[in-house]
Each structure stands twice: as structure tokens, then as C-alpha cells.
Design a protein around this motif. Structure first.
Motif, mmCIF file in Angstrom:
data_model
loop_
_atom_site.group_PDB
_atom_site.id
_atom_site.type_symbol
_atom_site.label_atom_id
_atom_site.label_comp_id
_atom_site.label_asym_id
_atom_site.label_seq_id
_atom_site.Cartn_x
_atom_site.Cartn_y
_atom_site.Cartn_z
ATOM 1 N N ASP A 153 62.528 35.367 63.095
ATOM 2 C CA ASP A 153 63.121 36.576 64.202
ATOM 3 C C ASP A 153 64.055 35.495 65.109
ATOM 4 O OD1 ASP A 153 63.600 38.534 65.898
ATOM 5 O OD2 ASP A 153 61.507 39.260 66.007
ATOM 6 N N LYS A 191 69.159 36.645 63.468
ATOM 7 C CA LYS A 191 67.826 37.191 63.281
ATOM 8 C C LYS A 191 67.273 37.117 61.973
ATOM 9 C CE LYS A 191 65.130 41.328 64.468
ATOM 10 N NZ LYS A 191 64.397 41.156 65.745
ATOM 11 N N GLU A 230 63.868 44.528 60.786
ATOM 12 C CA GLU A 230 62.596 45.044 60.989
ATOM 13 C C GLU A 230 62.341 46.351 60.178
ATOM 14 O OE1 GLU A 230 61.626 45.158 64.999
ATOM 15 O OE2 GLU A 230 62.757 43.673 65.640
#
Length: 401
Positions: A153, A191, A230
């Protein structure tokens, strides 16, 4: 400098895919910065007394101090000496206080560095009510545990500062190769969320749920917006549940004798733990979501002063309180050691020393519920205990159980 182990004690060993802990294990200790130097020593005192009471001298911990942070810089000339990392990797069990991290500049977080170099990919944070004052009406219904992915992340540290040559090159690449136009005065961050890291955190959470008899595992994500990071986290988590734990779980539907596996959008998750905390048991999240939800959840049961943490790899365990160094109260002897005490209890649980773990948790609850608390938990006009005084009250409570 060559690493030198204590002459007493033995190292926990991995045999047959499991960590075997001897009766006198060597456990590494980093006191840390700020209030770490106050709360970690008293947490160790509580742990030692719990082990003595639970096992009558048949077990005992050999605490081995290793250096990091300001103390390491003063004595070794560096913030995180190589022998500290090697020491934790060797003994596999460790307790750490908070380490100072500058905001916006300076060195990267030592806490994050330790997690990365030791591959401590699971940040485990139980959230449970121990009687601390809180305005939350359902505090006594809170009893869940957060599994936060610890290595990827935005915490992977892939960033480009605005107005630098590096940032300019990235901006030009995005526009040239993908037609993506970003303001030229932007700072940039990448990310990464991988299938490998996602699935091992889910695997760890599901195994914990199976071993501890937990009933629900909830995947927390923002996949409706970040579909390929995600959103992928959600899908990869479900894949582990379906392929590796099918005999234990039910996906999206409650079934007798099965662990329910479901998911929640991150922003909704914050609402859910407030309006229906009893519906949640194990929460699995990417790194940043896990950071946010951990502190929010801690606020429900009295704040980060009550929040414990355990960083896990395949076998290495590094326990640490969730709170920071609190420089405004450091050195005053008024810090709440509850988070450190609960962290060492969590480490004892990981070691399989359940009797000592339960002694600490029951005694801490008994102490707080009796009104014997530190300044952060004291009501107006109520006498507040010093850090060491509070620890002594916990020890007395253990002795009375």
C-alpha cells in the motif's frame, strides 16, 4: 559489532512448520523513545509476575535488550543497528516500545522499516473493552481483532516530491504513455497491492479465526473506487477462503458451524463498528485502511492507550503498543502502560502461554474497573496513579485472582 546472545535461556525454534517455545525463551526488548522507556519496563514486570504465578517457577522469560531509536543513535551512532535486526530474527520473539518518526521530512519510520526488513506482514490488533471510561454506549460489546497487511500500500514508500526532476519524469511518462494528465505541482505516490501479500494476510487471519474459534471474517476495502488495488484485495481474499479454507467457511451466508466470510466498503466499515460492533469479529484490511480503522476502533474502548499490537511474519512475532512516543508527557511518569501490558500479554498468547495471558487481562480489567487508573482515564477530581503505581495495582490484582 558481533551479536552476542544472553548466556541464559534458549531460542524458540521452528520444527515441523510450527514455532516451539522453550520454558525459558530469550525475548528481545526495545524500550523505544519517549514514554516507551517508562511503559515497557513496567509491562515486563507485570509479565514476569504473571508467568511466575501461572507456572510456579517452571517457566520464565530471559529479556534481552536490543537498541533502536535515540538510544541506539547515542550508543551505536545509528538509529537501527544491524545487530538489532539480526537479534530479533534469531530469537523470533520481541517486545518493542514506540520509536519516534519525523513528520514530513527526515528518516523513514523505524517501525515500518522493522516490519519490512523482518517481513512482519501481519499487524494484529485486538480491540476489546477493559472498563476504561468511554462515551461509547456499546463499548462492552466490542471484541474484534484487526489483521492489517503490513508491507504494501502507500507504506511501501514509493513517492516523488512535487517540483523535483523525478516527479517531472513520472508526470511526463503518465501523459506520454497513458494520456493521463496530472497537475504539474503534484506530489506523487504509488500504491502497490499484490496477490501474494494479500493472500498471505488473509491466510493468517483465517487460520487465526479457525484456531481461536472466531465466527466472522470481514474484508475491509475501498474496491468500489480503487478497483485494481483494493478491489483486487477483496477478490484475492475471497479466493483464499474458497480454495484453502472451504471446509471451515461460508461465503456471504451464515451457516451453523461455519465461519462467515463477508466484506465491507471501508467508509461503511467505520460506521458499522459504531452502530453494530457485535457483528464483527476478525477484520482483514490493506495497510492504510488498517491504520485508520485500528485507531478508530481503539477510541471505542478508551483510546490508543488501551491498544495492543503484534507484528507477525511466518514465525517471528514483534509485540508493540499502538500509541506513539507522546513526547509531551515523556519523563513525567504519568503514561498509561495498559497498551504495553496488553501487548506483552498478546505476545504470551502467541507463545502459547495462555494461563499467564488470561491472568494479565483479567487483572487489568479488575484494576481499571475499580477506578485505579492513570491520568488519561481518570475522571475529574479522581486521583490518578503514576505509571509504576498502576502496574503495581495490576500485579496486586493478579495475586488476588
Amino acid at each position: 559489532m558481533e551479536m552476542k546472545l544472553p548466556e541464559e535461556g534458549k531460542i524458540a525454534e521452528v520444527r515441523g512448520g510450527k514455532l516451539e517455545v522453550p520454558d525459558e525463551p530469550i525475548v528481545a526488548v526495545i524500550e523505544g523513545d519517549g514514554i516507551g522507556r517508562e511503559v515497557i519496563p513496567v509491562a515486563i514486570r507485570v509479565a514476569d509476575r504473571a508467568v511466575e504465578l501461572a507456572y510456579g517457577g517452571k517457566r520464565g522469560i530471559i529479556w534481552w535488550e536490543l537498541l533502536a531509536g535515540k538510544k541506539a543513535l547515542k550508543e551505536k551512532g545509528e538509529l537501527l543497528p544491524k545487530e538489532t535486526i539480526e537479534g530479533i530474527a534469531t530469537v523470533k520473539l520481541a517486545l518493542k516500545g514506540p520509536l519516534e518518526t519525523p513528520v514530513g521530512s527526515g528518516h523513514r519510520s523505524l517501525n515500518v522499516t522493522l516490519r519490512k526488513v523482518l517481513d512482519l506482514y501481519a499487524n494484529v490488533r485486538p480491540v476489546q473493552y477493559y472498563g476504561a471510561p468511554t462515551p461509547f454506549a456499546y463499548a462492552d460489546k466490542v471484541d474484534f481483532i484487526i489483521f492489517r497487511e503490513n508491507t504494501e500500500d502507500v507504506y511501501a514508500g514509493i513517492e516523488w516530491k512535487a517540483f523535483t526532476e523525478e516527479a517531472r519524469k513520472v508526470l511526463e511518462f503518465l501523459e506520454r504513455e497513458f494520456g493521463i494528465k496530472v497537475r504539474e505541482d503534484s506530489g506523487l505516490s504509488l500504491k502497490p497491492i499484490s496477490k501474494f501479500a494479500t493472500q498471505r494476510i488473509m491466510r493468517k487471519a483465517l487460520q487465526w479465526a479457525v484456531d481461536k474459534g472466531r465466527r466472522v471474517v470481514t474484508i475491509m476495502h475501498k474496491g468500489n473506487i480503487m478497483k485494481f488495488t483494493e478491489g483486487a484485495f477483496r477478490e484475492w481474499c475471497y479466493e483464499v477462503a474458497e480454495k484453502e479454507f472451504s471446509e471451515y467457511v461460508s461465503i456471504g451466508e451464515e451457516k451453523p458451524g461455519k465461519i462467515l466470510v463477508n466484506d465491507r466498503i471501508a467508509d461503511n466499515m467505520f460506521q458499522q463498528i459504531i452502530i453494530k460492533p457485535w457483528a464483527y469479529d476478525v477484520i482483514v484490511t490493506p495497510n492504510l485502511n488498517g491504520d485508520y480503522i485500528s485507531d478508530a476502533a481503539a477510541a471505542l474502548v478508551g483510546g490508543v492507550g488501551m491498544a495492543s499490537g503484534l507484528n507477525l511474519g511466518d514465525y517471528i512475532a514483534l509485540a508493540e503498543p499502538v500509541h506513539g512516543t507522546a513526547p509531551d508527557i515523556a519523563g513525567k511518569g504519568i503514561a498509561n502502560p495498559s497498551a504495553a501490558i496488553l501487548s506483552v500479554a498478546l505476545l504470551l498468547e502467541y507463545m502459547g502461554w495462555i494461563e499467564a495471558t488470561e491472568l494479565i487481562r483479567k487483572a487489568l480489567r479488575k484494576t481499571i474497573e475499580s477506578g485505579k487508573v492513570t491520568a488519561d482515564l481518570a475522571k475529574p477530581g479522581e486521583k490518578a496513579l503514576k505509571t509504576e503505581e498502576f502496574a503495581e495495582e495490576v500485579i496486586k490484582a493478579m495475586e488476588g485472582l
